[in-house]
Design a protein around this motif. Structure first.
Motif, PDB file in Angstrom:
ATOM      1  N   MET A   1       0.836  -1.188   0.000  1.00 39.77           N
ATOM      2  CA  MET A   1       0.000   0.000   0.000  1.00 39.77           C
ATOM      3  C   MET A   1       0.880   1.251   0.000  1.00 39.77           C
ATOM      4  SD  MET A   1      -3.206   0.110  -0.069  1.00 39.77           S
ATOM      5  CE  MET A   1      -4.244  -1.245  -0.385  1.00 39.77           C
ATOM      6  N   PRO A   2       0.490   2.244  -0.789  1.00 38.84           N
ATOM      7  CA  PRO A   2       1.278   3.469  -0.770  1.00 38.84           C
ATOM      8  C   PRO A   2       1.119   4.183   0.572  1.00 38.84           C
ATOM      9  CG  PRO A   2      -0.629   3.702  -2.196  1.00 38.84           C
ATOM     10  CD  PRO A   2      -0.616   2.300  -1.708  1.00 38.84           C
ATOM     11  N   MET A   3       2.214   4.686   1.080  1.00 40.42           N
ATOM     12  CA  MET A   3       2.163   5.485   2.297  1.00 40.42           C
ATOM     13  C   MET A   3       2.591   6.891   1.951  1.00 40.42           C
ATOM     14  SD  MET A   3       3.556   3.187   5.427  1.00 40.42           S
ATOM     15  CE  MET A   3       3.977   4.705   6.226  1.00 40.42           C
ATOM     16  N   LEU A   4       1.737   7.820   2.222  1.00 35.52           N
ATOM     17  CA  LEU A   4       1.991   9.204   1.901  1.00 35.52           C
ATOM     18  C   LEU A   4       2.251   9.965   3.181  1.00 35.52           C
ATOM     19  CD1 LEU A   4       2.067  10.512  -0.762  1.00 35.52           C
ATOM     20  CD2 LEU A   4      -0.297  11.089  -0.534  1.00 35.52           C
ATOM     21  N   GLN A   5       3.412  10.577   3.258  1.00 35.74           N
ATOM     22  CA  GLN A   5       3.718  11.311   4.475  1.00 35.74           C
ATOM     23  C   GLN A   5       3.209  12.753   4.411  1.00 35.74           C
ATOM     24  OE1 GLN A   5       7.963  10.658   4.559  1.00 35.74           O
ATOM     25  NE2 GLN A   5       7.726   9.133   6.152  1.00 35.74           N
ATOM     26  N   TYR A   6       3.139  13.340   3.220  1.00 43.72           N
ATOM     27  CA  TYR A   6       2.754  14.740   3.099  1.00 43.72           C
ATOM     28  C   TYR A   6       1.949  14.936   1.819  1.00 43.72           C
ATOM     29  CZ  TYR A   6       6.044  15.306   6.833  1.00 43.72           C
ATOM     30  OH  TYR A   6       6.686  15.185   8.023  1.00 43.72           O
ATOM     31  N   PRO A   7       1.215  16.035   1.722  1.00 41.46           N
ATOM     32  CA  PRO A   7       0.399  16.260   0.525  1.00 41.46           C
ATOM     33  C   PRO A   7       1.243  16.344  -0.737  1.00 41.46           C
ATOM     34  CG  PRO A   7      -0.136  17.853   2.246  1.00 41.46           C
ATOM     35  CD  PRO A   7       1.079  17.101   2.692  1.00 41.46           C
ATOM     36  N   SER A 101      -2.129  14.043   3.309  1.00 36.47           N
ATOM     37  CA  SER A 101      -1.619  13.067   4.277  1.00 36.47           C
ATOM     38  C   SER A 101      -2.753  12.217   4.841  1.00 36.47           C
ATOM     39  CB  SER A 101      -0.849  13.772   5.395  1.00 36.47           C
ATOM     40  OG  SER A 101      -1.676  14.723   6.030  1.00 36.47           O
ATOM     41  N   ASP A 102      -3.984  12.700   4.818  1.00 38.34           N
ATOM     42  CA  ASP A 102      -5.133  11.911   5.276  1.00 38.34           C
ATOM     43  C   ASP A 102      -5.421  10.726   4.361  1.00 38.34           C
ATOM     44  OD1 ASP A 102      -5.482  13.670   7.389  1.00 38.34           O
ATOM     45  OD2 ASP A 102      -6.987  14.869   6.336  1.00 38.34           O
ATOM     46  N   ASP A 103      -4.893  10.760   3.131  1.00 41.19           N
ATOM     47  CA  ASP A 103      -5.136   9.703   2.156  1.00 41.19           C
ATOM     48  C   ASP A 103      -4.145   8.557   2.255  1.00 41.19           C
ATOM     49  OD1 ASP A 103      -7.317  11.008   0.811  1.00 41.19           O
ATOM     50  OD2 ASP A 103      -5.840  12.330  -0.136  1.00 41.19           O
ATOM     51  N   SER A 104      -3.262   8.571   3.216  1.00 37.32           N
ATOM     52  CA  SER A 104      -2.217   7.558   3.324  1.00 37.32           C
ATOM     53  C   SER A 104      -2.819   6.158   3.228  1.00 37.32           C
ATOM     54  CB  SER A 104      -1.464   7.715   4.641  1.00 37.32           C
ATOM     55  OG  SER A 104      -0.415   6.793   4.695  1.00 37.32           O
ATOM     56  N   GLY A 105      -2.305   5.390   2.278  1.00 41.21           N
ATOM     57  CA  GLY A 105      -2.790   4.030   2.086  1.00 41.21           C
ATOM     58  C   GLY A 105      -3.964   3.907   1.134  1.00 41.21           C
ATOM     59  N   ASP A 106      -4.549   5.008   0.702  1.00 44.05           N
ATOM     60  CA  ASP A 106      -5.698   4.981  -0.203  1.00 44.05           C
ATOM     61  C   ASP A 106      -5.291   5.435  -1.599  1.00 44.05           C
ATOM     62  OD1 ASP A 106      -7.398   4.288   1.901  1.00 44.05           O
ATOM     63  OD2 ASP A 106      -7.841   6.382   2.366  1.00 44.05           O
ATOM     64  N   TYR A 107      -5.937   4.866  -2.610  1.00 43.29           N
ATOM     65  CA  TYR A 107      -5.743   5.367  -3.955  1.00 43.29           C
ATOM     66  C   TYR A 107      -6.599   6.613  -4.131  1.00 43.29           C
ATOM     67  CZ  TYR A 107      -3.120   1.367  -5.611  1.00 43.29           C
ATOM     68  OH  TYR A 107      -2.151   0.430  -5.802  1.00 43.29           O
ATOM     69  N   ASP A 143      12.501  17.799  -9.351  1.00 47.59           N
ATOM     70  CA  ASP A 143      13.132  16.508  -9.058  1.00 47.59           C
ATOM     71  C   ASP A 143      12.343  15.633  -8.090  1.00 47.59           C
ATOM     72  OD1 ASP A 143      15.285  17.204 -10.724  1.00 47.59           O
ATOM     73  OD2 ASP A 143      16.242  18.290  -9.082  1.00 47.59           O
ATOM     74  N   VAL A 144      11.009  15.744  -8.116  1.00 47.30           N
ATOM     75  CA  VAL A 144      10.185  14.814  -7.345  1.00 47.30           C
ATOM     76  C   VAL A 144       9.995  13.595  -8.241  1.00 47.30           C
ATOM     77  CG1 VAL A 144       7.997  14.414  -6.169  1.00 47.30           C
ATOM     78  CG2 VAL A 144       9.054  16.680  -6.097  1.00 47.30           C
ATOM     79  N   ASP A 145      10.939  12.685  -8.156  1.00 51.76           N
ATOM     80  CA  ASP A 145      10.973  11.527  -9.045  1.00 51.76           C
ATOM     81  C   ASP A 145      10.416  10.308  -8.327  1.00 51.76           C
ATOM     82  OD1 ASP A 145      11.524   9.477 -10.796  1.00 51.76           O
ATOM     83  OD2 ASP A 145      13.645   9.945 -11.013  1.00 51.76           O
ATOM     84  N   LEU A 146       9.237   9.850  -8.757  1.00 47.91           N
ATOM     85  CA  LEU A 146       8.595   8.698  -8.140  1.00 47.91           C
ATOM     86  C   LEU A 146       8.762   7.425  -8.967  1.00 47.91           C
ATOM     87  CD1 LEU A 146       5.302  10.403  -6.900  1.00 47.91           C
ATOM     88  CD2 LEU A 146       7.363   9.872  -5.593  1.00 47.91           C
ATOM     89  N   SER A 147       9.679   7.439  -9.940  1.00 51.48           N
ATOM     90  CA  SER A 147       9.852   6.279 -10.815  1.00 51.48           C
ATOM     91  C   SER A 147      10.316   5.033 -10.048  1.00 51.48           C
ATOM     92  CB  SER A 147      10.808   6.593 -11.968  1.00 51.48           C
ATOM     93  OG  SER A 147      12.073   6.979 -11.476  1.00 51.48           O
ATOM     94  N   ASP A 148      10.990   5.204  -8.932  1.00 54.04           N
ATOM     95  CA  ASP A 148      11.409   4.067  -8.104  1.00 54.04           C
ATOM     96  C   ASP A 148      10.409   3.776  -6.985  1.00 54.04           C
ATOM     97  OD1 ASP A 148      13.738   3.599  -9.535  1.00 54.04           O
ATOM     98  OD2 ASP A 148      14.883   5.027  -8.332  1.00 54.04           O
ATOM     99  N   GLY A 149       9.346   4.570  -6.900  1.00 56.37           N
ATOM    100  CA  GLY A 149       8.319   4.355  -5.885  1.00 56.37           C
ATOM    101  C   GLY A 149       8.515   5.134  -4.608  1.00 56.37           C
ATOM    102  N   ASP A 150       9.701   5.702  -4.414  1.00 54.44           N
ATOM    103  CA  ASP A 150       9.982   6.459  -3.195  1.00 54.44           C
ATOM    104  C   ASP A 150      10.659   7.786  -3.547  1.00 54.44           C
ATOM    105  OD1 ASP A 150       9.131   4.422  -1.334  1.00 54.44           O
ATOM    106  OD2 ASP A 150      10.985   3.354  -1.792  1.00 54.44           O
ATOM    107  N   VAL A 164       7.514  10.582   0.025  1.00 50.54           N
ATOM    108  CA  VAL A 164       6.457   9.735  -0.516  1.00 50.54           C
ATOM    109  C   VAL A 164       7.064   8.341  -0.565  1.00 50.54           C
ATOM    110  CG1 VAL A 164       4.982   9.234  -2.501  1.00 50.54           C
ATOM    111  CG2 VAL A 164       5.496  11.619  -1.904  1.00 50.54           C
ATOM    112  N   ASN A 165       6.394   7.378   0.070  1.00 50.50           N
ATOM    113  CA  ASN A 165       6.908   6.016   0.134  1.00 50.50           C
ATOM    114  C   ASN A 165       5.979   5.049  -0.575  1.00 50.50           C
ATOM    115  OD1 ASN A 165       9.084   6.797   1.826  1.00 50.50           O
ATOM    116  ND2 ASN A 165       7.683   6.786   3.565  1.00 50.50           N
ATOM    117  N   GLU A 166       6.565   4.092  -1.270  1.00 49.90           N
ATOM    118  CA  GLU A 166       5.834   3.022  -1.936  1.00 49.90           C
ATOM    119  C   GLU A 166       4.737   3.548  -2.857  1.00 49.90           C
ATOM    120  OE1 GLU A 166       4.712  -0.167   0.714  1.00 49.90           O
ATOM    121  OE2 GLU A 166       6.375   0.331   2.050  1.00 49.90           O
ATOM    122  N   PHE A 167       5.081   4.546  -3.683  1.00 48.27           N
ATOM    123  CA  PHE A 167       4.130   5.099  -4.642  1.00 48.27           C
ATOM    124  C   PHE A 167       3.713   4.020  -5.639  1.00 48.27           C
ATOM    125  CE2 PHE A 167       3.431   6.834  -8.904  1.00 48.27           C
ATOM    126  CZ  PHE A 167       2.364   7.676  -8.660  1.00 48.27           C
TER     127      PHE A 167
END
Length: 174
Positions: A1-7, A101-107, A143-150, A164-167
């Motif tokens: 599940m994606p974990m979002l730390q910040y908006p 950040s309230d969406d952490s874990g949700d698509y 440089d907000v690069d999410l190609s590796d998921g983090d 942003v973790n596990e995008f």
């Protein structure tokens, strides 16, 4: 599940990259790139509506098109869809919006498009599509690069880690 730390949100006026397939065959086009803020120039006699990307599949007489939808077009499309599916049930899909950040874990839907004659099946981050805002208000839009998921950075002004973790992304047809 994606974990979002910040908006974070998608950056306007930037290229997006998807892989698409022909719904009539097993033909695919990998990593097509387009700018959702720029419609392609129409040729005289074009029968397609204004669009952001087009291709012609092998053996096809017509172009297949992709149209990036703005908020008004998305709401209109959903309104038509609800009338069409009235009484048949079906899951609710939200209008694209910023992730918080309230969406952490949700698509969360962040982009909507109308496709005619093609089906997108994969999103490929290029490294410049997203901006992140720390809880302290610091904006990270380069440089907000999410190609590796983090992705991670440090908000020096507010002495806080930002990341942003596990995008993950998924494409939902409605």
């Amino acid at each position: 599940m994606p974990m979002l730390q910040y908006p974070f949100s998608s950056v306007k006026n930037t290229n997006l990259c998807f892989s698409v397939r022909n719904p009539q065959s097993d033909e695919t086009r990998e990593k097509i790139v387009f700018d959702p803020s720029e419609a392609l120039e129409q040729d005289d006699g074009d029968r397609e509506p204004p669009h952001h990307f087009k291709l012609k599949w092998e053996g096809s007489k017509k172009f297949s098109t992709l149209i990036a939808l703005d908020e008004e077009a998305v709401k209109s499309a959903f309104k038509k869809l609800k009338k069409k599916k009235k009484g048949r049930g079906g899951g609710e899909v939200d209008v694209p919006r910023d992730v918080t950040s309230d969406d952490s874990g949700d698509y969360v839907p962040v982009f909507a498009m109308e496709c005619r004659g093609m089906e997108p099946y994969a999103f490929h981050p290029l490294g410049n599509e997203f901006r992140v805002v720390s809880e302290g208000g610091a904006v990270f839009d380069e440089d907000v690069d999410l190609s590796d998921g983090d992705w991670a950075e440090y908000d020096e002004e507010n002495d806080a880690a930002v990341g942003v973790n596990e995008f993950e992304s998924k494409i939902i047809a409605v």
